[in-house]
Scaffold this active site. Sequence first.
Site, PDB file in Angstrom:
ATOM      1  N   SER A 124       0.964  -1.544  -0.284  1.00 62.40           N
ATOM      2  CA  SER A 124      -0.041   0.100  -0.190  1.00 62.40           C
ATOM      3  C   SER A 124       0.388   1.636   0.112  1.00 62.40           C
ATOM      4  O   SER A 124       0.667   2.589  -0.276  1.00 62.40           O
ATOM      5  CB  SER A 124      -0.773  -0.347   1.257  1.00 62.40           C
ATOM      6  OG  SER A 124      -0.493  -0.240   2.432  1.00 62.40           O
ATOM      7  N   HIS A 145      -3.052  -2.978  -5.951  1.00 60.75           N
ATOM      8  CA  HIS A 145      -3.067  -3.100  -4.686  1.00 60.75           C
ATOM      9  C   HIS A 145      -4.588  -3.562  -4.772  1.00 60.75           C
ATOM     10  O   HIS A 145      -5.497  -2.578  -4.943  1.00 60.75           O
ATOM     11  CB  HIS A 145      -3.024  -1.692  -4.396  1.00 60.75           C
ATOM     12  CG  HIS A 145      -3.268  -1.366  -3.106  1.00 60.75           C
ATOM     13  ND1 HIS A 145      -3.267   0.243  -3.197  1.00 60.75           N
ATOM     14  CD2 HIS A 145      -3.339  -1.513  -1.847  1.00 60.75           C
ATOM     15  CE1 HIS A 145      -3.354   0.450  -2.405  1.00 60.75           C
ATOM     16  NE2 HIS A 145      -3.476  -0.461  -1.126  1.00 60.75           N
ATOM     17  N   GLU A 157      -6.406  -1.278  -7.467  1.00 55.60           N
ATOM     18  CA  GLU A 157      -4.847  -0.125  -8.158  1.00 55.60           C
ATOM     19  C   GLU A 157      -3.943  -0.710  -8.652  1.00 55.60           C
ATOM     20  O   GLU A 157      -3.916  -1.833  -8.028  1.00 55.60           O
ATOM     21  CB  GLU A 157      -3.991   0.930  -7.207  1.00 55.60           C
ATOM     22  CG  GLU A 157      -5.915   1.762  -6.210  1.00 55.60           C
ATOM     23  CD  GLU A 157      -5.432   2.784  -6.057  1.00 55.60           C
ATOM     24  OE1 GLU A 157      -5.213   3.626  -5.581  1.00 55.60           O
ATOM     25  OE2 GLU A 157      -4.177   2.158  -4.633  1.00 55.60           O
ATOM     26  N   ASN A 195      -4.724   6.554  -1.183  1.00 56.22           N
ATOM     27  CA  ASN A 195      -4.485   7.076  -0.265  1.00 56.22           C
ATOM     28  C   ASN A 195      -3.484   8.507  -0.708  1.00 56.22           C
ATOM     29  O   ASN A 195      -3.699   9.581   0.760  1.00 56.22           O
ATOM     30  CB  ASN A 195      -3.247   5.548  -0.224  1.00 56.22           C
ATOM     31  CG  ASN A 195      -3.811   5.175   0.923  1.00 56.22           C
ATOM     32  OD1 ASN A 195      -5.094   5.315   1.755  1.00 56.22           O
ATOM     33  ND2 ASN A 195      -3.175   3.913   1.527  1.00 56.22           N
TER      34      ASN A 195
HETATM   35  P1  NAI Z   1      -1.134  -9.372   8.056  1.00 55.64           P
HETATM   36  O1  NAI Z   1       0.410  -9.029   8.690  1.00 55.64           O
HETATM   37  O2  NAI Z   1      -2.638  -9.549   8.240  1.00 55.64           O
HETATM   38  O3  NAI Z   1      -0.477 -10.259   7.362  1.00 55.64           O
HETATM   39  C1  NAI Z   1       0.975 -10.746   6.448  1.00 55.64           C
HETATM   40  C2  NAI Z   1       1.290 -12.033   6.112  1.00 55.64           C
HETATM   41  O4  NAI Z   1       2.564 -13.056   5.631  1.00 55.64           O
HETATM   42  C3  NAI Z   1       1.476 -13.199   7.857  1.00 55.64           C
HETATM   43  O5  NAI Z   1       0.671 -13.938   7.715  1.00 55.64           O
HETATM   44  C4  NAI Z   1       2.944 -13.145   7.499  1.00 55.64           C
HETATM   45  O6  NAI Z   1       3.491 -14.931   8.118  1.00 55.64           O
HETATM   46  C5  NAI Z   1       3.886 -13.362   6.358  1.00 55.64           C
HETATM   47  N1  NAI Z   1       4.921 -13.261   6.634  1.00 55.64           N
HETATM   48  C6  NAI Z   1       5.591 -11.867   6.551  1.00 55.64           C
HETATM   49  N2  NAI Z   1       6.741 -12.249   6.429  1.00 55.64           N
HETATM   50  C7  NAI Z   1       6.914 -13.365   5.209  1.00 55.64           C
HETATM   51  C8  NAI Z   1       7.865 -13.884   4.314  1.00 55.64           C
HETATM   52  N3  NAI Z   1       8.554 -13.895   3.771  1.00 55.64           N
HETATM   53  N4  NAI Z   1       6.911 -14.705   3.274  1.00 55.64           N
HETATM   54  C9  NAI Z   1       6.195 -15.519   3.280  1.00 55.64           C
HETATM   55  N5  NAI Z   1       5.227 -15.201   4.240  1.00 55.64           N
HETATM   56  C10 NAI Z   1       5.381 -13.838   5.305  1.00 55.64           C
HETATM   57  O7  NAI Z   1      -0.532  -8.019   7.179  1.00 55.64           O
HETATM   58  P2  NAI Z   1      -2.156  -7.411   6.060  1.00 55.64           P
HETATM   59  O8  NAI Z   1      -2.587  -6.882   6.546  1.00 55.64           O
HETATM   60  O9  NAI Z   1      -2.407  -8.844   5.295  1.00 55.64           O
HETATM   61  O10 NAI Z   1      -1.113  -7.156   4.614  1.00 55.64           O
HETATM   62  C11 NAI Z   1      -0.325  -7.582   3.597  1.00 55.64           C
HETATM   63  C12 NAI Z   1       0.094  -6.522   3.190  1.00 55.64           C
HETATM   64  O11 NAI Z   1      -1.155  -5.784   2.231  1.00 55.64           O
HETATM   65  C13 NAI Z   1       1.136  -5.825   3.582  1.00 55.64           C
HETATM   66  O12 NAI Z   1       1.528  -5.111   2.372  1.00 55.64           O
HETATM   67  C14 NAI Z   1       0.044  -4.561   3.492  1.00 55.64           C
HETATM   68  O13 NAI Z   1       1.069  -3.370   3.672  1.00 55.64           O
HETATM   69  C15 NAI Z   1      -1.303  -4.260   2.340  1.00 55.64           C
HETATM   70  N6  NAI Z   1      -2.119  -4.017   2.454  1.00 55.64           N
HETATM   71  C16 NAI Z   1      -2.569  -3.629   3.555  1.00 55.64           C
HETATM   72  C17 NAI Z   1      -3.890  -3.571   3.532  1.00 55.64           C
HETATM   73  C18 NAI Z   1      -5.386  -4.057   5.076  1.00 55.64           C
HETATM   74  O14 NAI Z   1      -5.713  -3.093   4.826  1.00 55.64           O
HETATM   75  N7  NAI Z   1      -4.638  -4.645   5.914  1.00 55.64           N
HETATM   76  C19 NAI Z   1      -4.543  -3.002   2.018  1.00 55.64           C
HETATM   77  C20 NAI Z   1      -3.683  -3.086   1.098  1.00 55.64           C
HETATM   78  C21 NAI Z   1      -2.620  -2.853   1.391  1.00 55.64           C
END
Ligand code: NAI
Length: 507
Positions: A124, A145, A157, A195
Amino acid sequence: MQSALTTSSLVAVVGAGAMGAGIAQIAAAAGHPVKLYDTHPEAVDKALAGIRKTFGMLAEKGRMTQDEADAASQRLQKANALEQLADARLVVEAIVENLDVKRQLFGELEKVVANDCILATNTSSISVTALAAKLALPGRLVGMHFFNPVPLMALVEVISGLATNVEVAGCIFATAAAWGKSPVHAASTPGFIVNRVARPYYGEALRLINEKAATPATIDAIMREAGGFRMGPFELMDLIGHDVNFAVTQSVFTAYYNDPRFTPSLVQQELVNAGFLGRKSGRGFYRYDDGSKPVPETIADVPKTDRVTVVGQSHAIDGIAGRAMSAGASVQRVDGSSGADAFIQCGDAVLCLSDGRTATQRAAEEGIANLVLVDLALDYTNASRLAVTAAAQCDDHAFRMAVGFLQMAGYAVSRIVDVPGMAVMRTVAMLANEAADAVNQGVCDAAGADIAMRKGVNYPQGPLAWADGIGLGYVRRVLNNLARTYGEDRYRVSPLIQQLVWSNTIT
Ligand code: NAI
C-alpha cells in the site's frame, strides 16, 4: 486490450494474513487453482479453513451453489515451500510491509517461477519501481493493490513502476476485472490514487476541529447527511485507528517532501500520544467504553419563514427553494446573477452558498450585514441536514429567518463557526483539487481517479465529476478564497483546474 489470465492458470498468493486470504478467496472463486504460502504454515491453515467456511456460508445464502462452493474450496491448496509455486502464472505478494523483506521474496521467487510468470505486489505504500529494481526481469513486476476487506471492496489499483511492461499491467487489469473487481491504472507514486486523494477528507476535518468549527459529531453528521459520505471523517478515523491514519498521512507528507497539502495534524498527533487510537482502544474522537452516543448539534425549531424571494439561479439555491415550495412556501423569483451570486432573501437575511470566504469577510466585501451562508450538499433535494454560518455583522433575528426557511424546507440545520469554506464545500474542493493534481501528474486518468474514490473508499460521487457538477470555476474560486484567507500553499489550485477553467473562458 490485454486479455486476462485464463482460469486454468495457477495463481499463487504469498502471505496468508488478512489481505492474502482475501485475494486467495476471490481468485479461487473466479475459477483459478490457487496455492497459498506463508512463512508461518499455521497462518495458511487458518486462512484456508476461513475461506472454505466462507464459501460454505455463501452457498447457504444462495450466493453460489453448493457445487460451486465445493469446487472453489478444492481449487485451494497449501504450499509448504516457495519451490511449490514453480508452475504459477501469477504470484500475488501480500506479506509484511517492508521493502527489504519484499525484495528478498521477489528475488527468491524469480529463481523458482518461469520467465513469463507475473509478480504482483499488494503493497500500500512502497514504490513498485523500487521493489522491481533488483530483479533480473523488472518488467514483470506490477502493483495489484486490493482494499480491505478484499471480497467486499471492488477497487484494485494496478500500479506500474518505471520498468513495468505495459502488457503485464494490462493483463493484471483484465484479470482483476475478470475477478469481478473495478481496476484502475496508476503510476507508482506515493499513496498511489486513493491514499493520496483521500488525504483532504481527514486533513480538512482535522483543521475544522483545530479551529473549533463544530463538534466531531456535528461535522460527521454534516458530512454524512449533507455531503452524502457513508461515514463522517471522525468516525472513520476512529475506525481506521489514529495510529494507522496518522502514519499514512506522515508517510505521504514525507514522500512529497513536506508538501503543505498533506501536513499532518497536531490534533491527531495528540490522540496518538494519548493512546486514544479510536474504536480499538475504546476512545478516539468518541468514547466507545461508556455507551455514550454522539449527538450532532441541531438548531431547535424557530418560527417558519414561508415567504422568500430567490434572486438569480444556482444549483444550490434552486434545490433549496424547490424543496421549500413543495413544503408550501411562497417563493418569488427575480432575475439576477447566477452561480455564486444567486441568493435567497429570507426576510432581512441574505442566504448564499459558501464560496470559500468566511461569511464575515463576504459581508464586509459585499456590504451585506445580514449574510448567512449555507454549505455544499451532494443533493439538495434529498439531503436531510445542511450546515449554516452567519457573518459577525448578522443580527440574530435575520439569522433566525434564514434558519426558519431552511427548517420549513425540511432540513435539520447545524450552525458551525464562521470558518472559510465551511465543511462539505472545502472538503470536496480539496478532494477534487488533489484528484486533479494526480491526473495532471499522470498518476491516473480522470475516470480512474473517480472510480478509485467511489470503489476504494465509497465516496458518493467521484471528486472530479462532483467538481464538474459544482462548476470548475466555482471550485477554483473556493480554493483561491481559502488560499487568500489562510495564506497557505496548501490551497493552491491545481494547474489542471486552472487550465480547464481558462479553456472554457472566451475573453
Ligand atoms: P498481515 O500481517 O495480516 O499478514 C501478513 C502475512 O505475511 C503474515 O501471515 C506473515 O506470516 C506473512 N509473512 C511475512 N513475511 C513473509 C515472508 N517473507 N514470506 C511469506 N510470508 C510472510 O498483513 P496484511 O494486513 O494482510 O497486509 C499484507 C500486505 O498488504 C502489506 O504489504 C500491506 O501493506 C498490504 N495492504 C494491507 C491492507 C490492510 O488494510 N491490511 C490494505 C491494502 C494493502
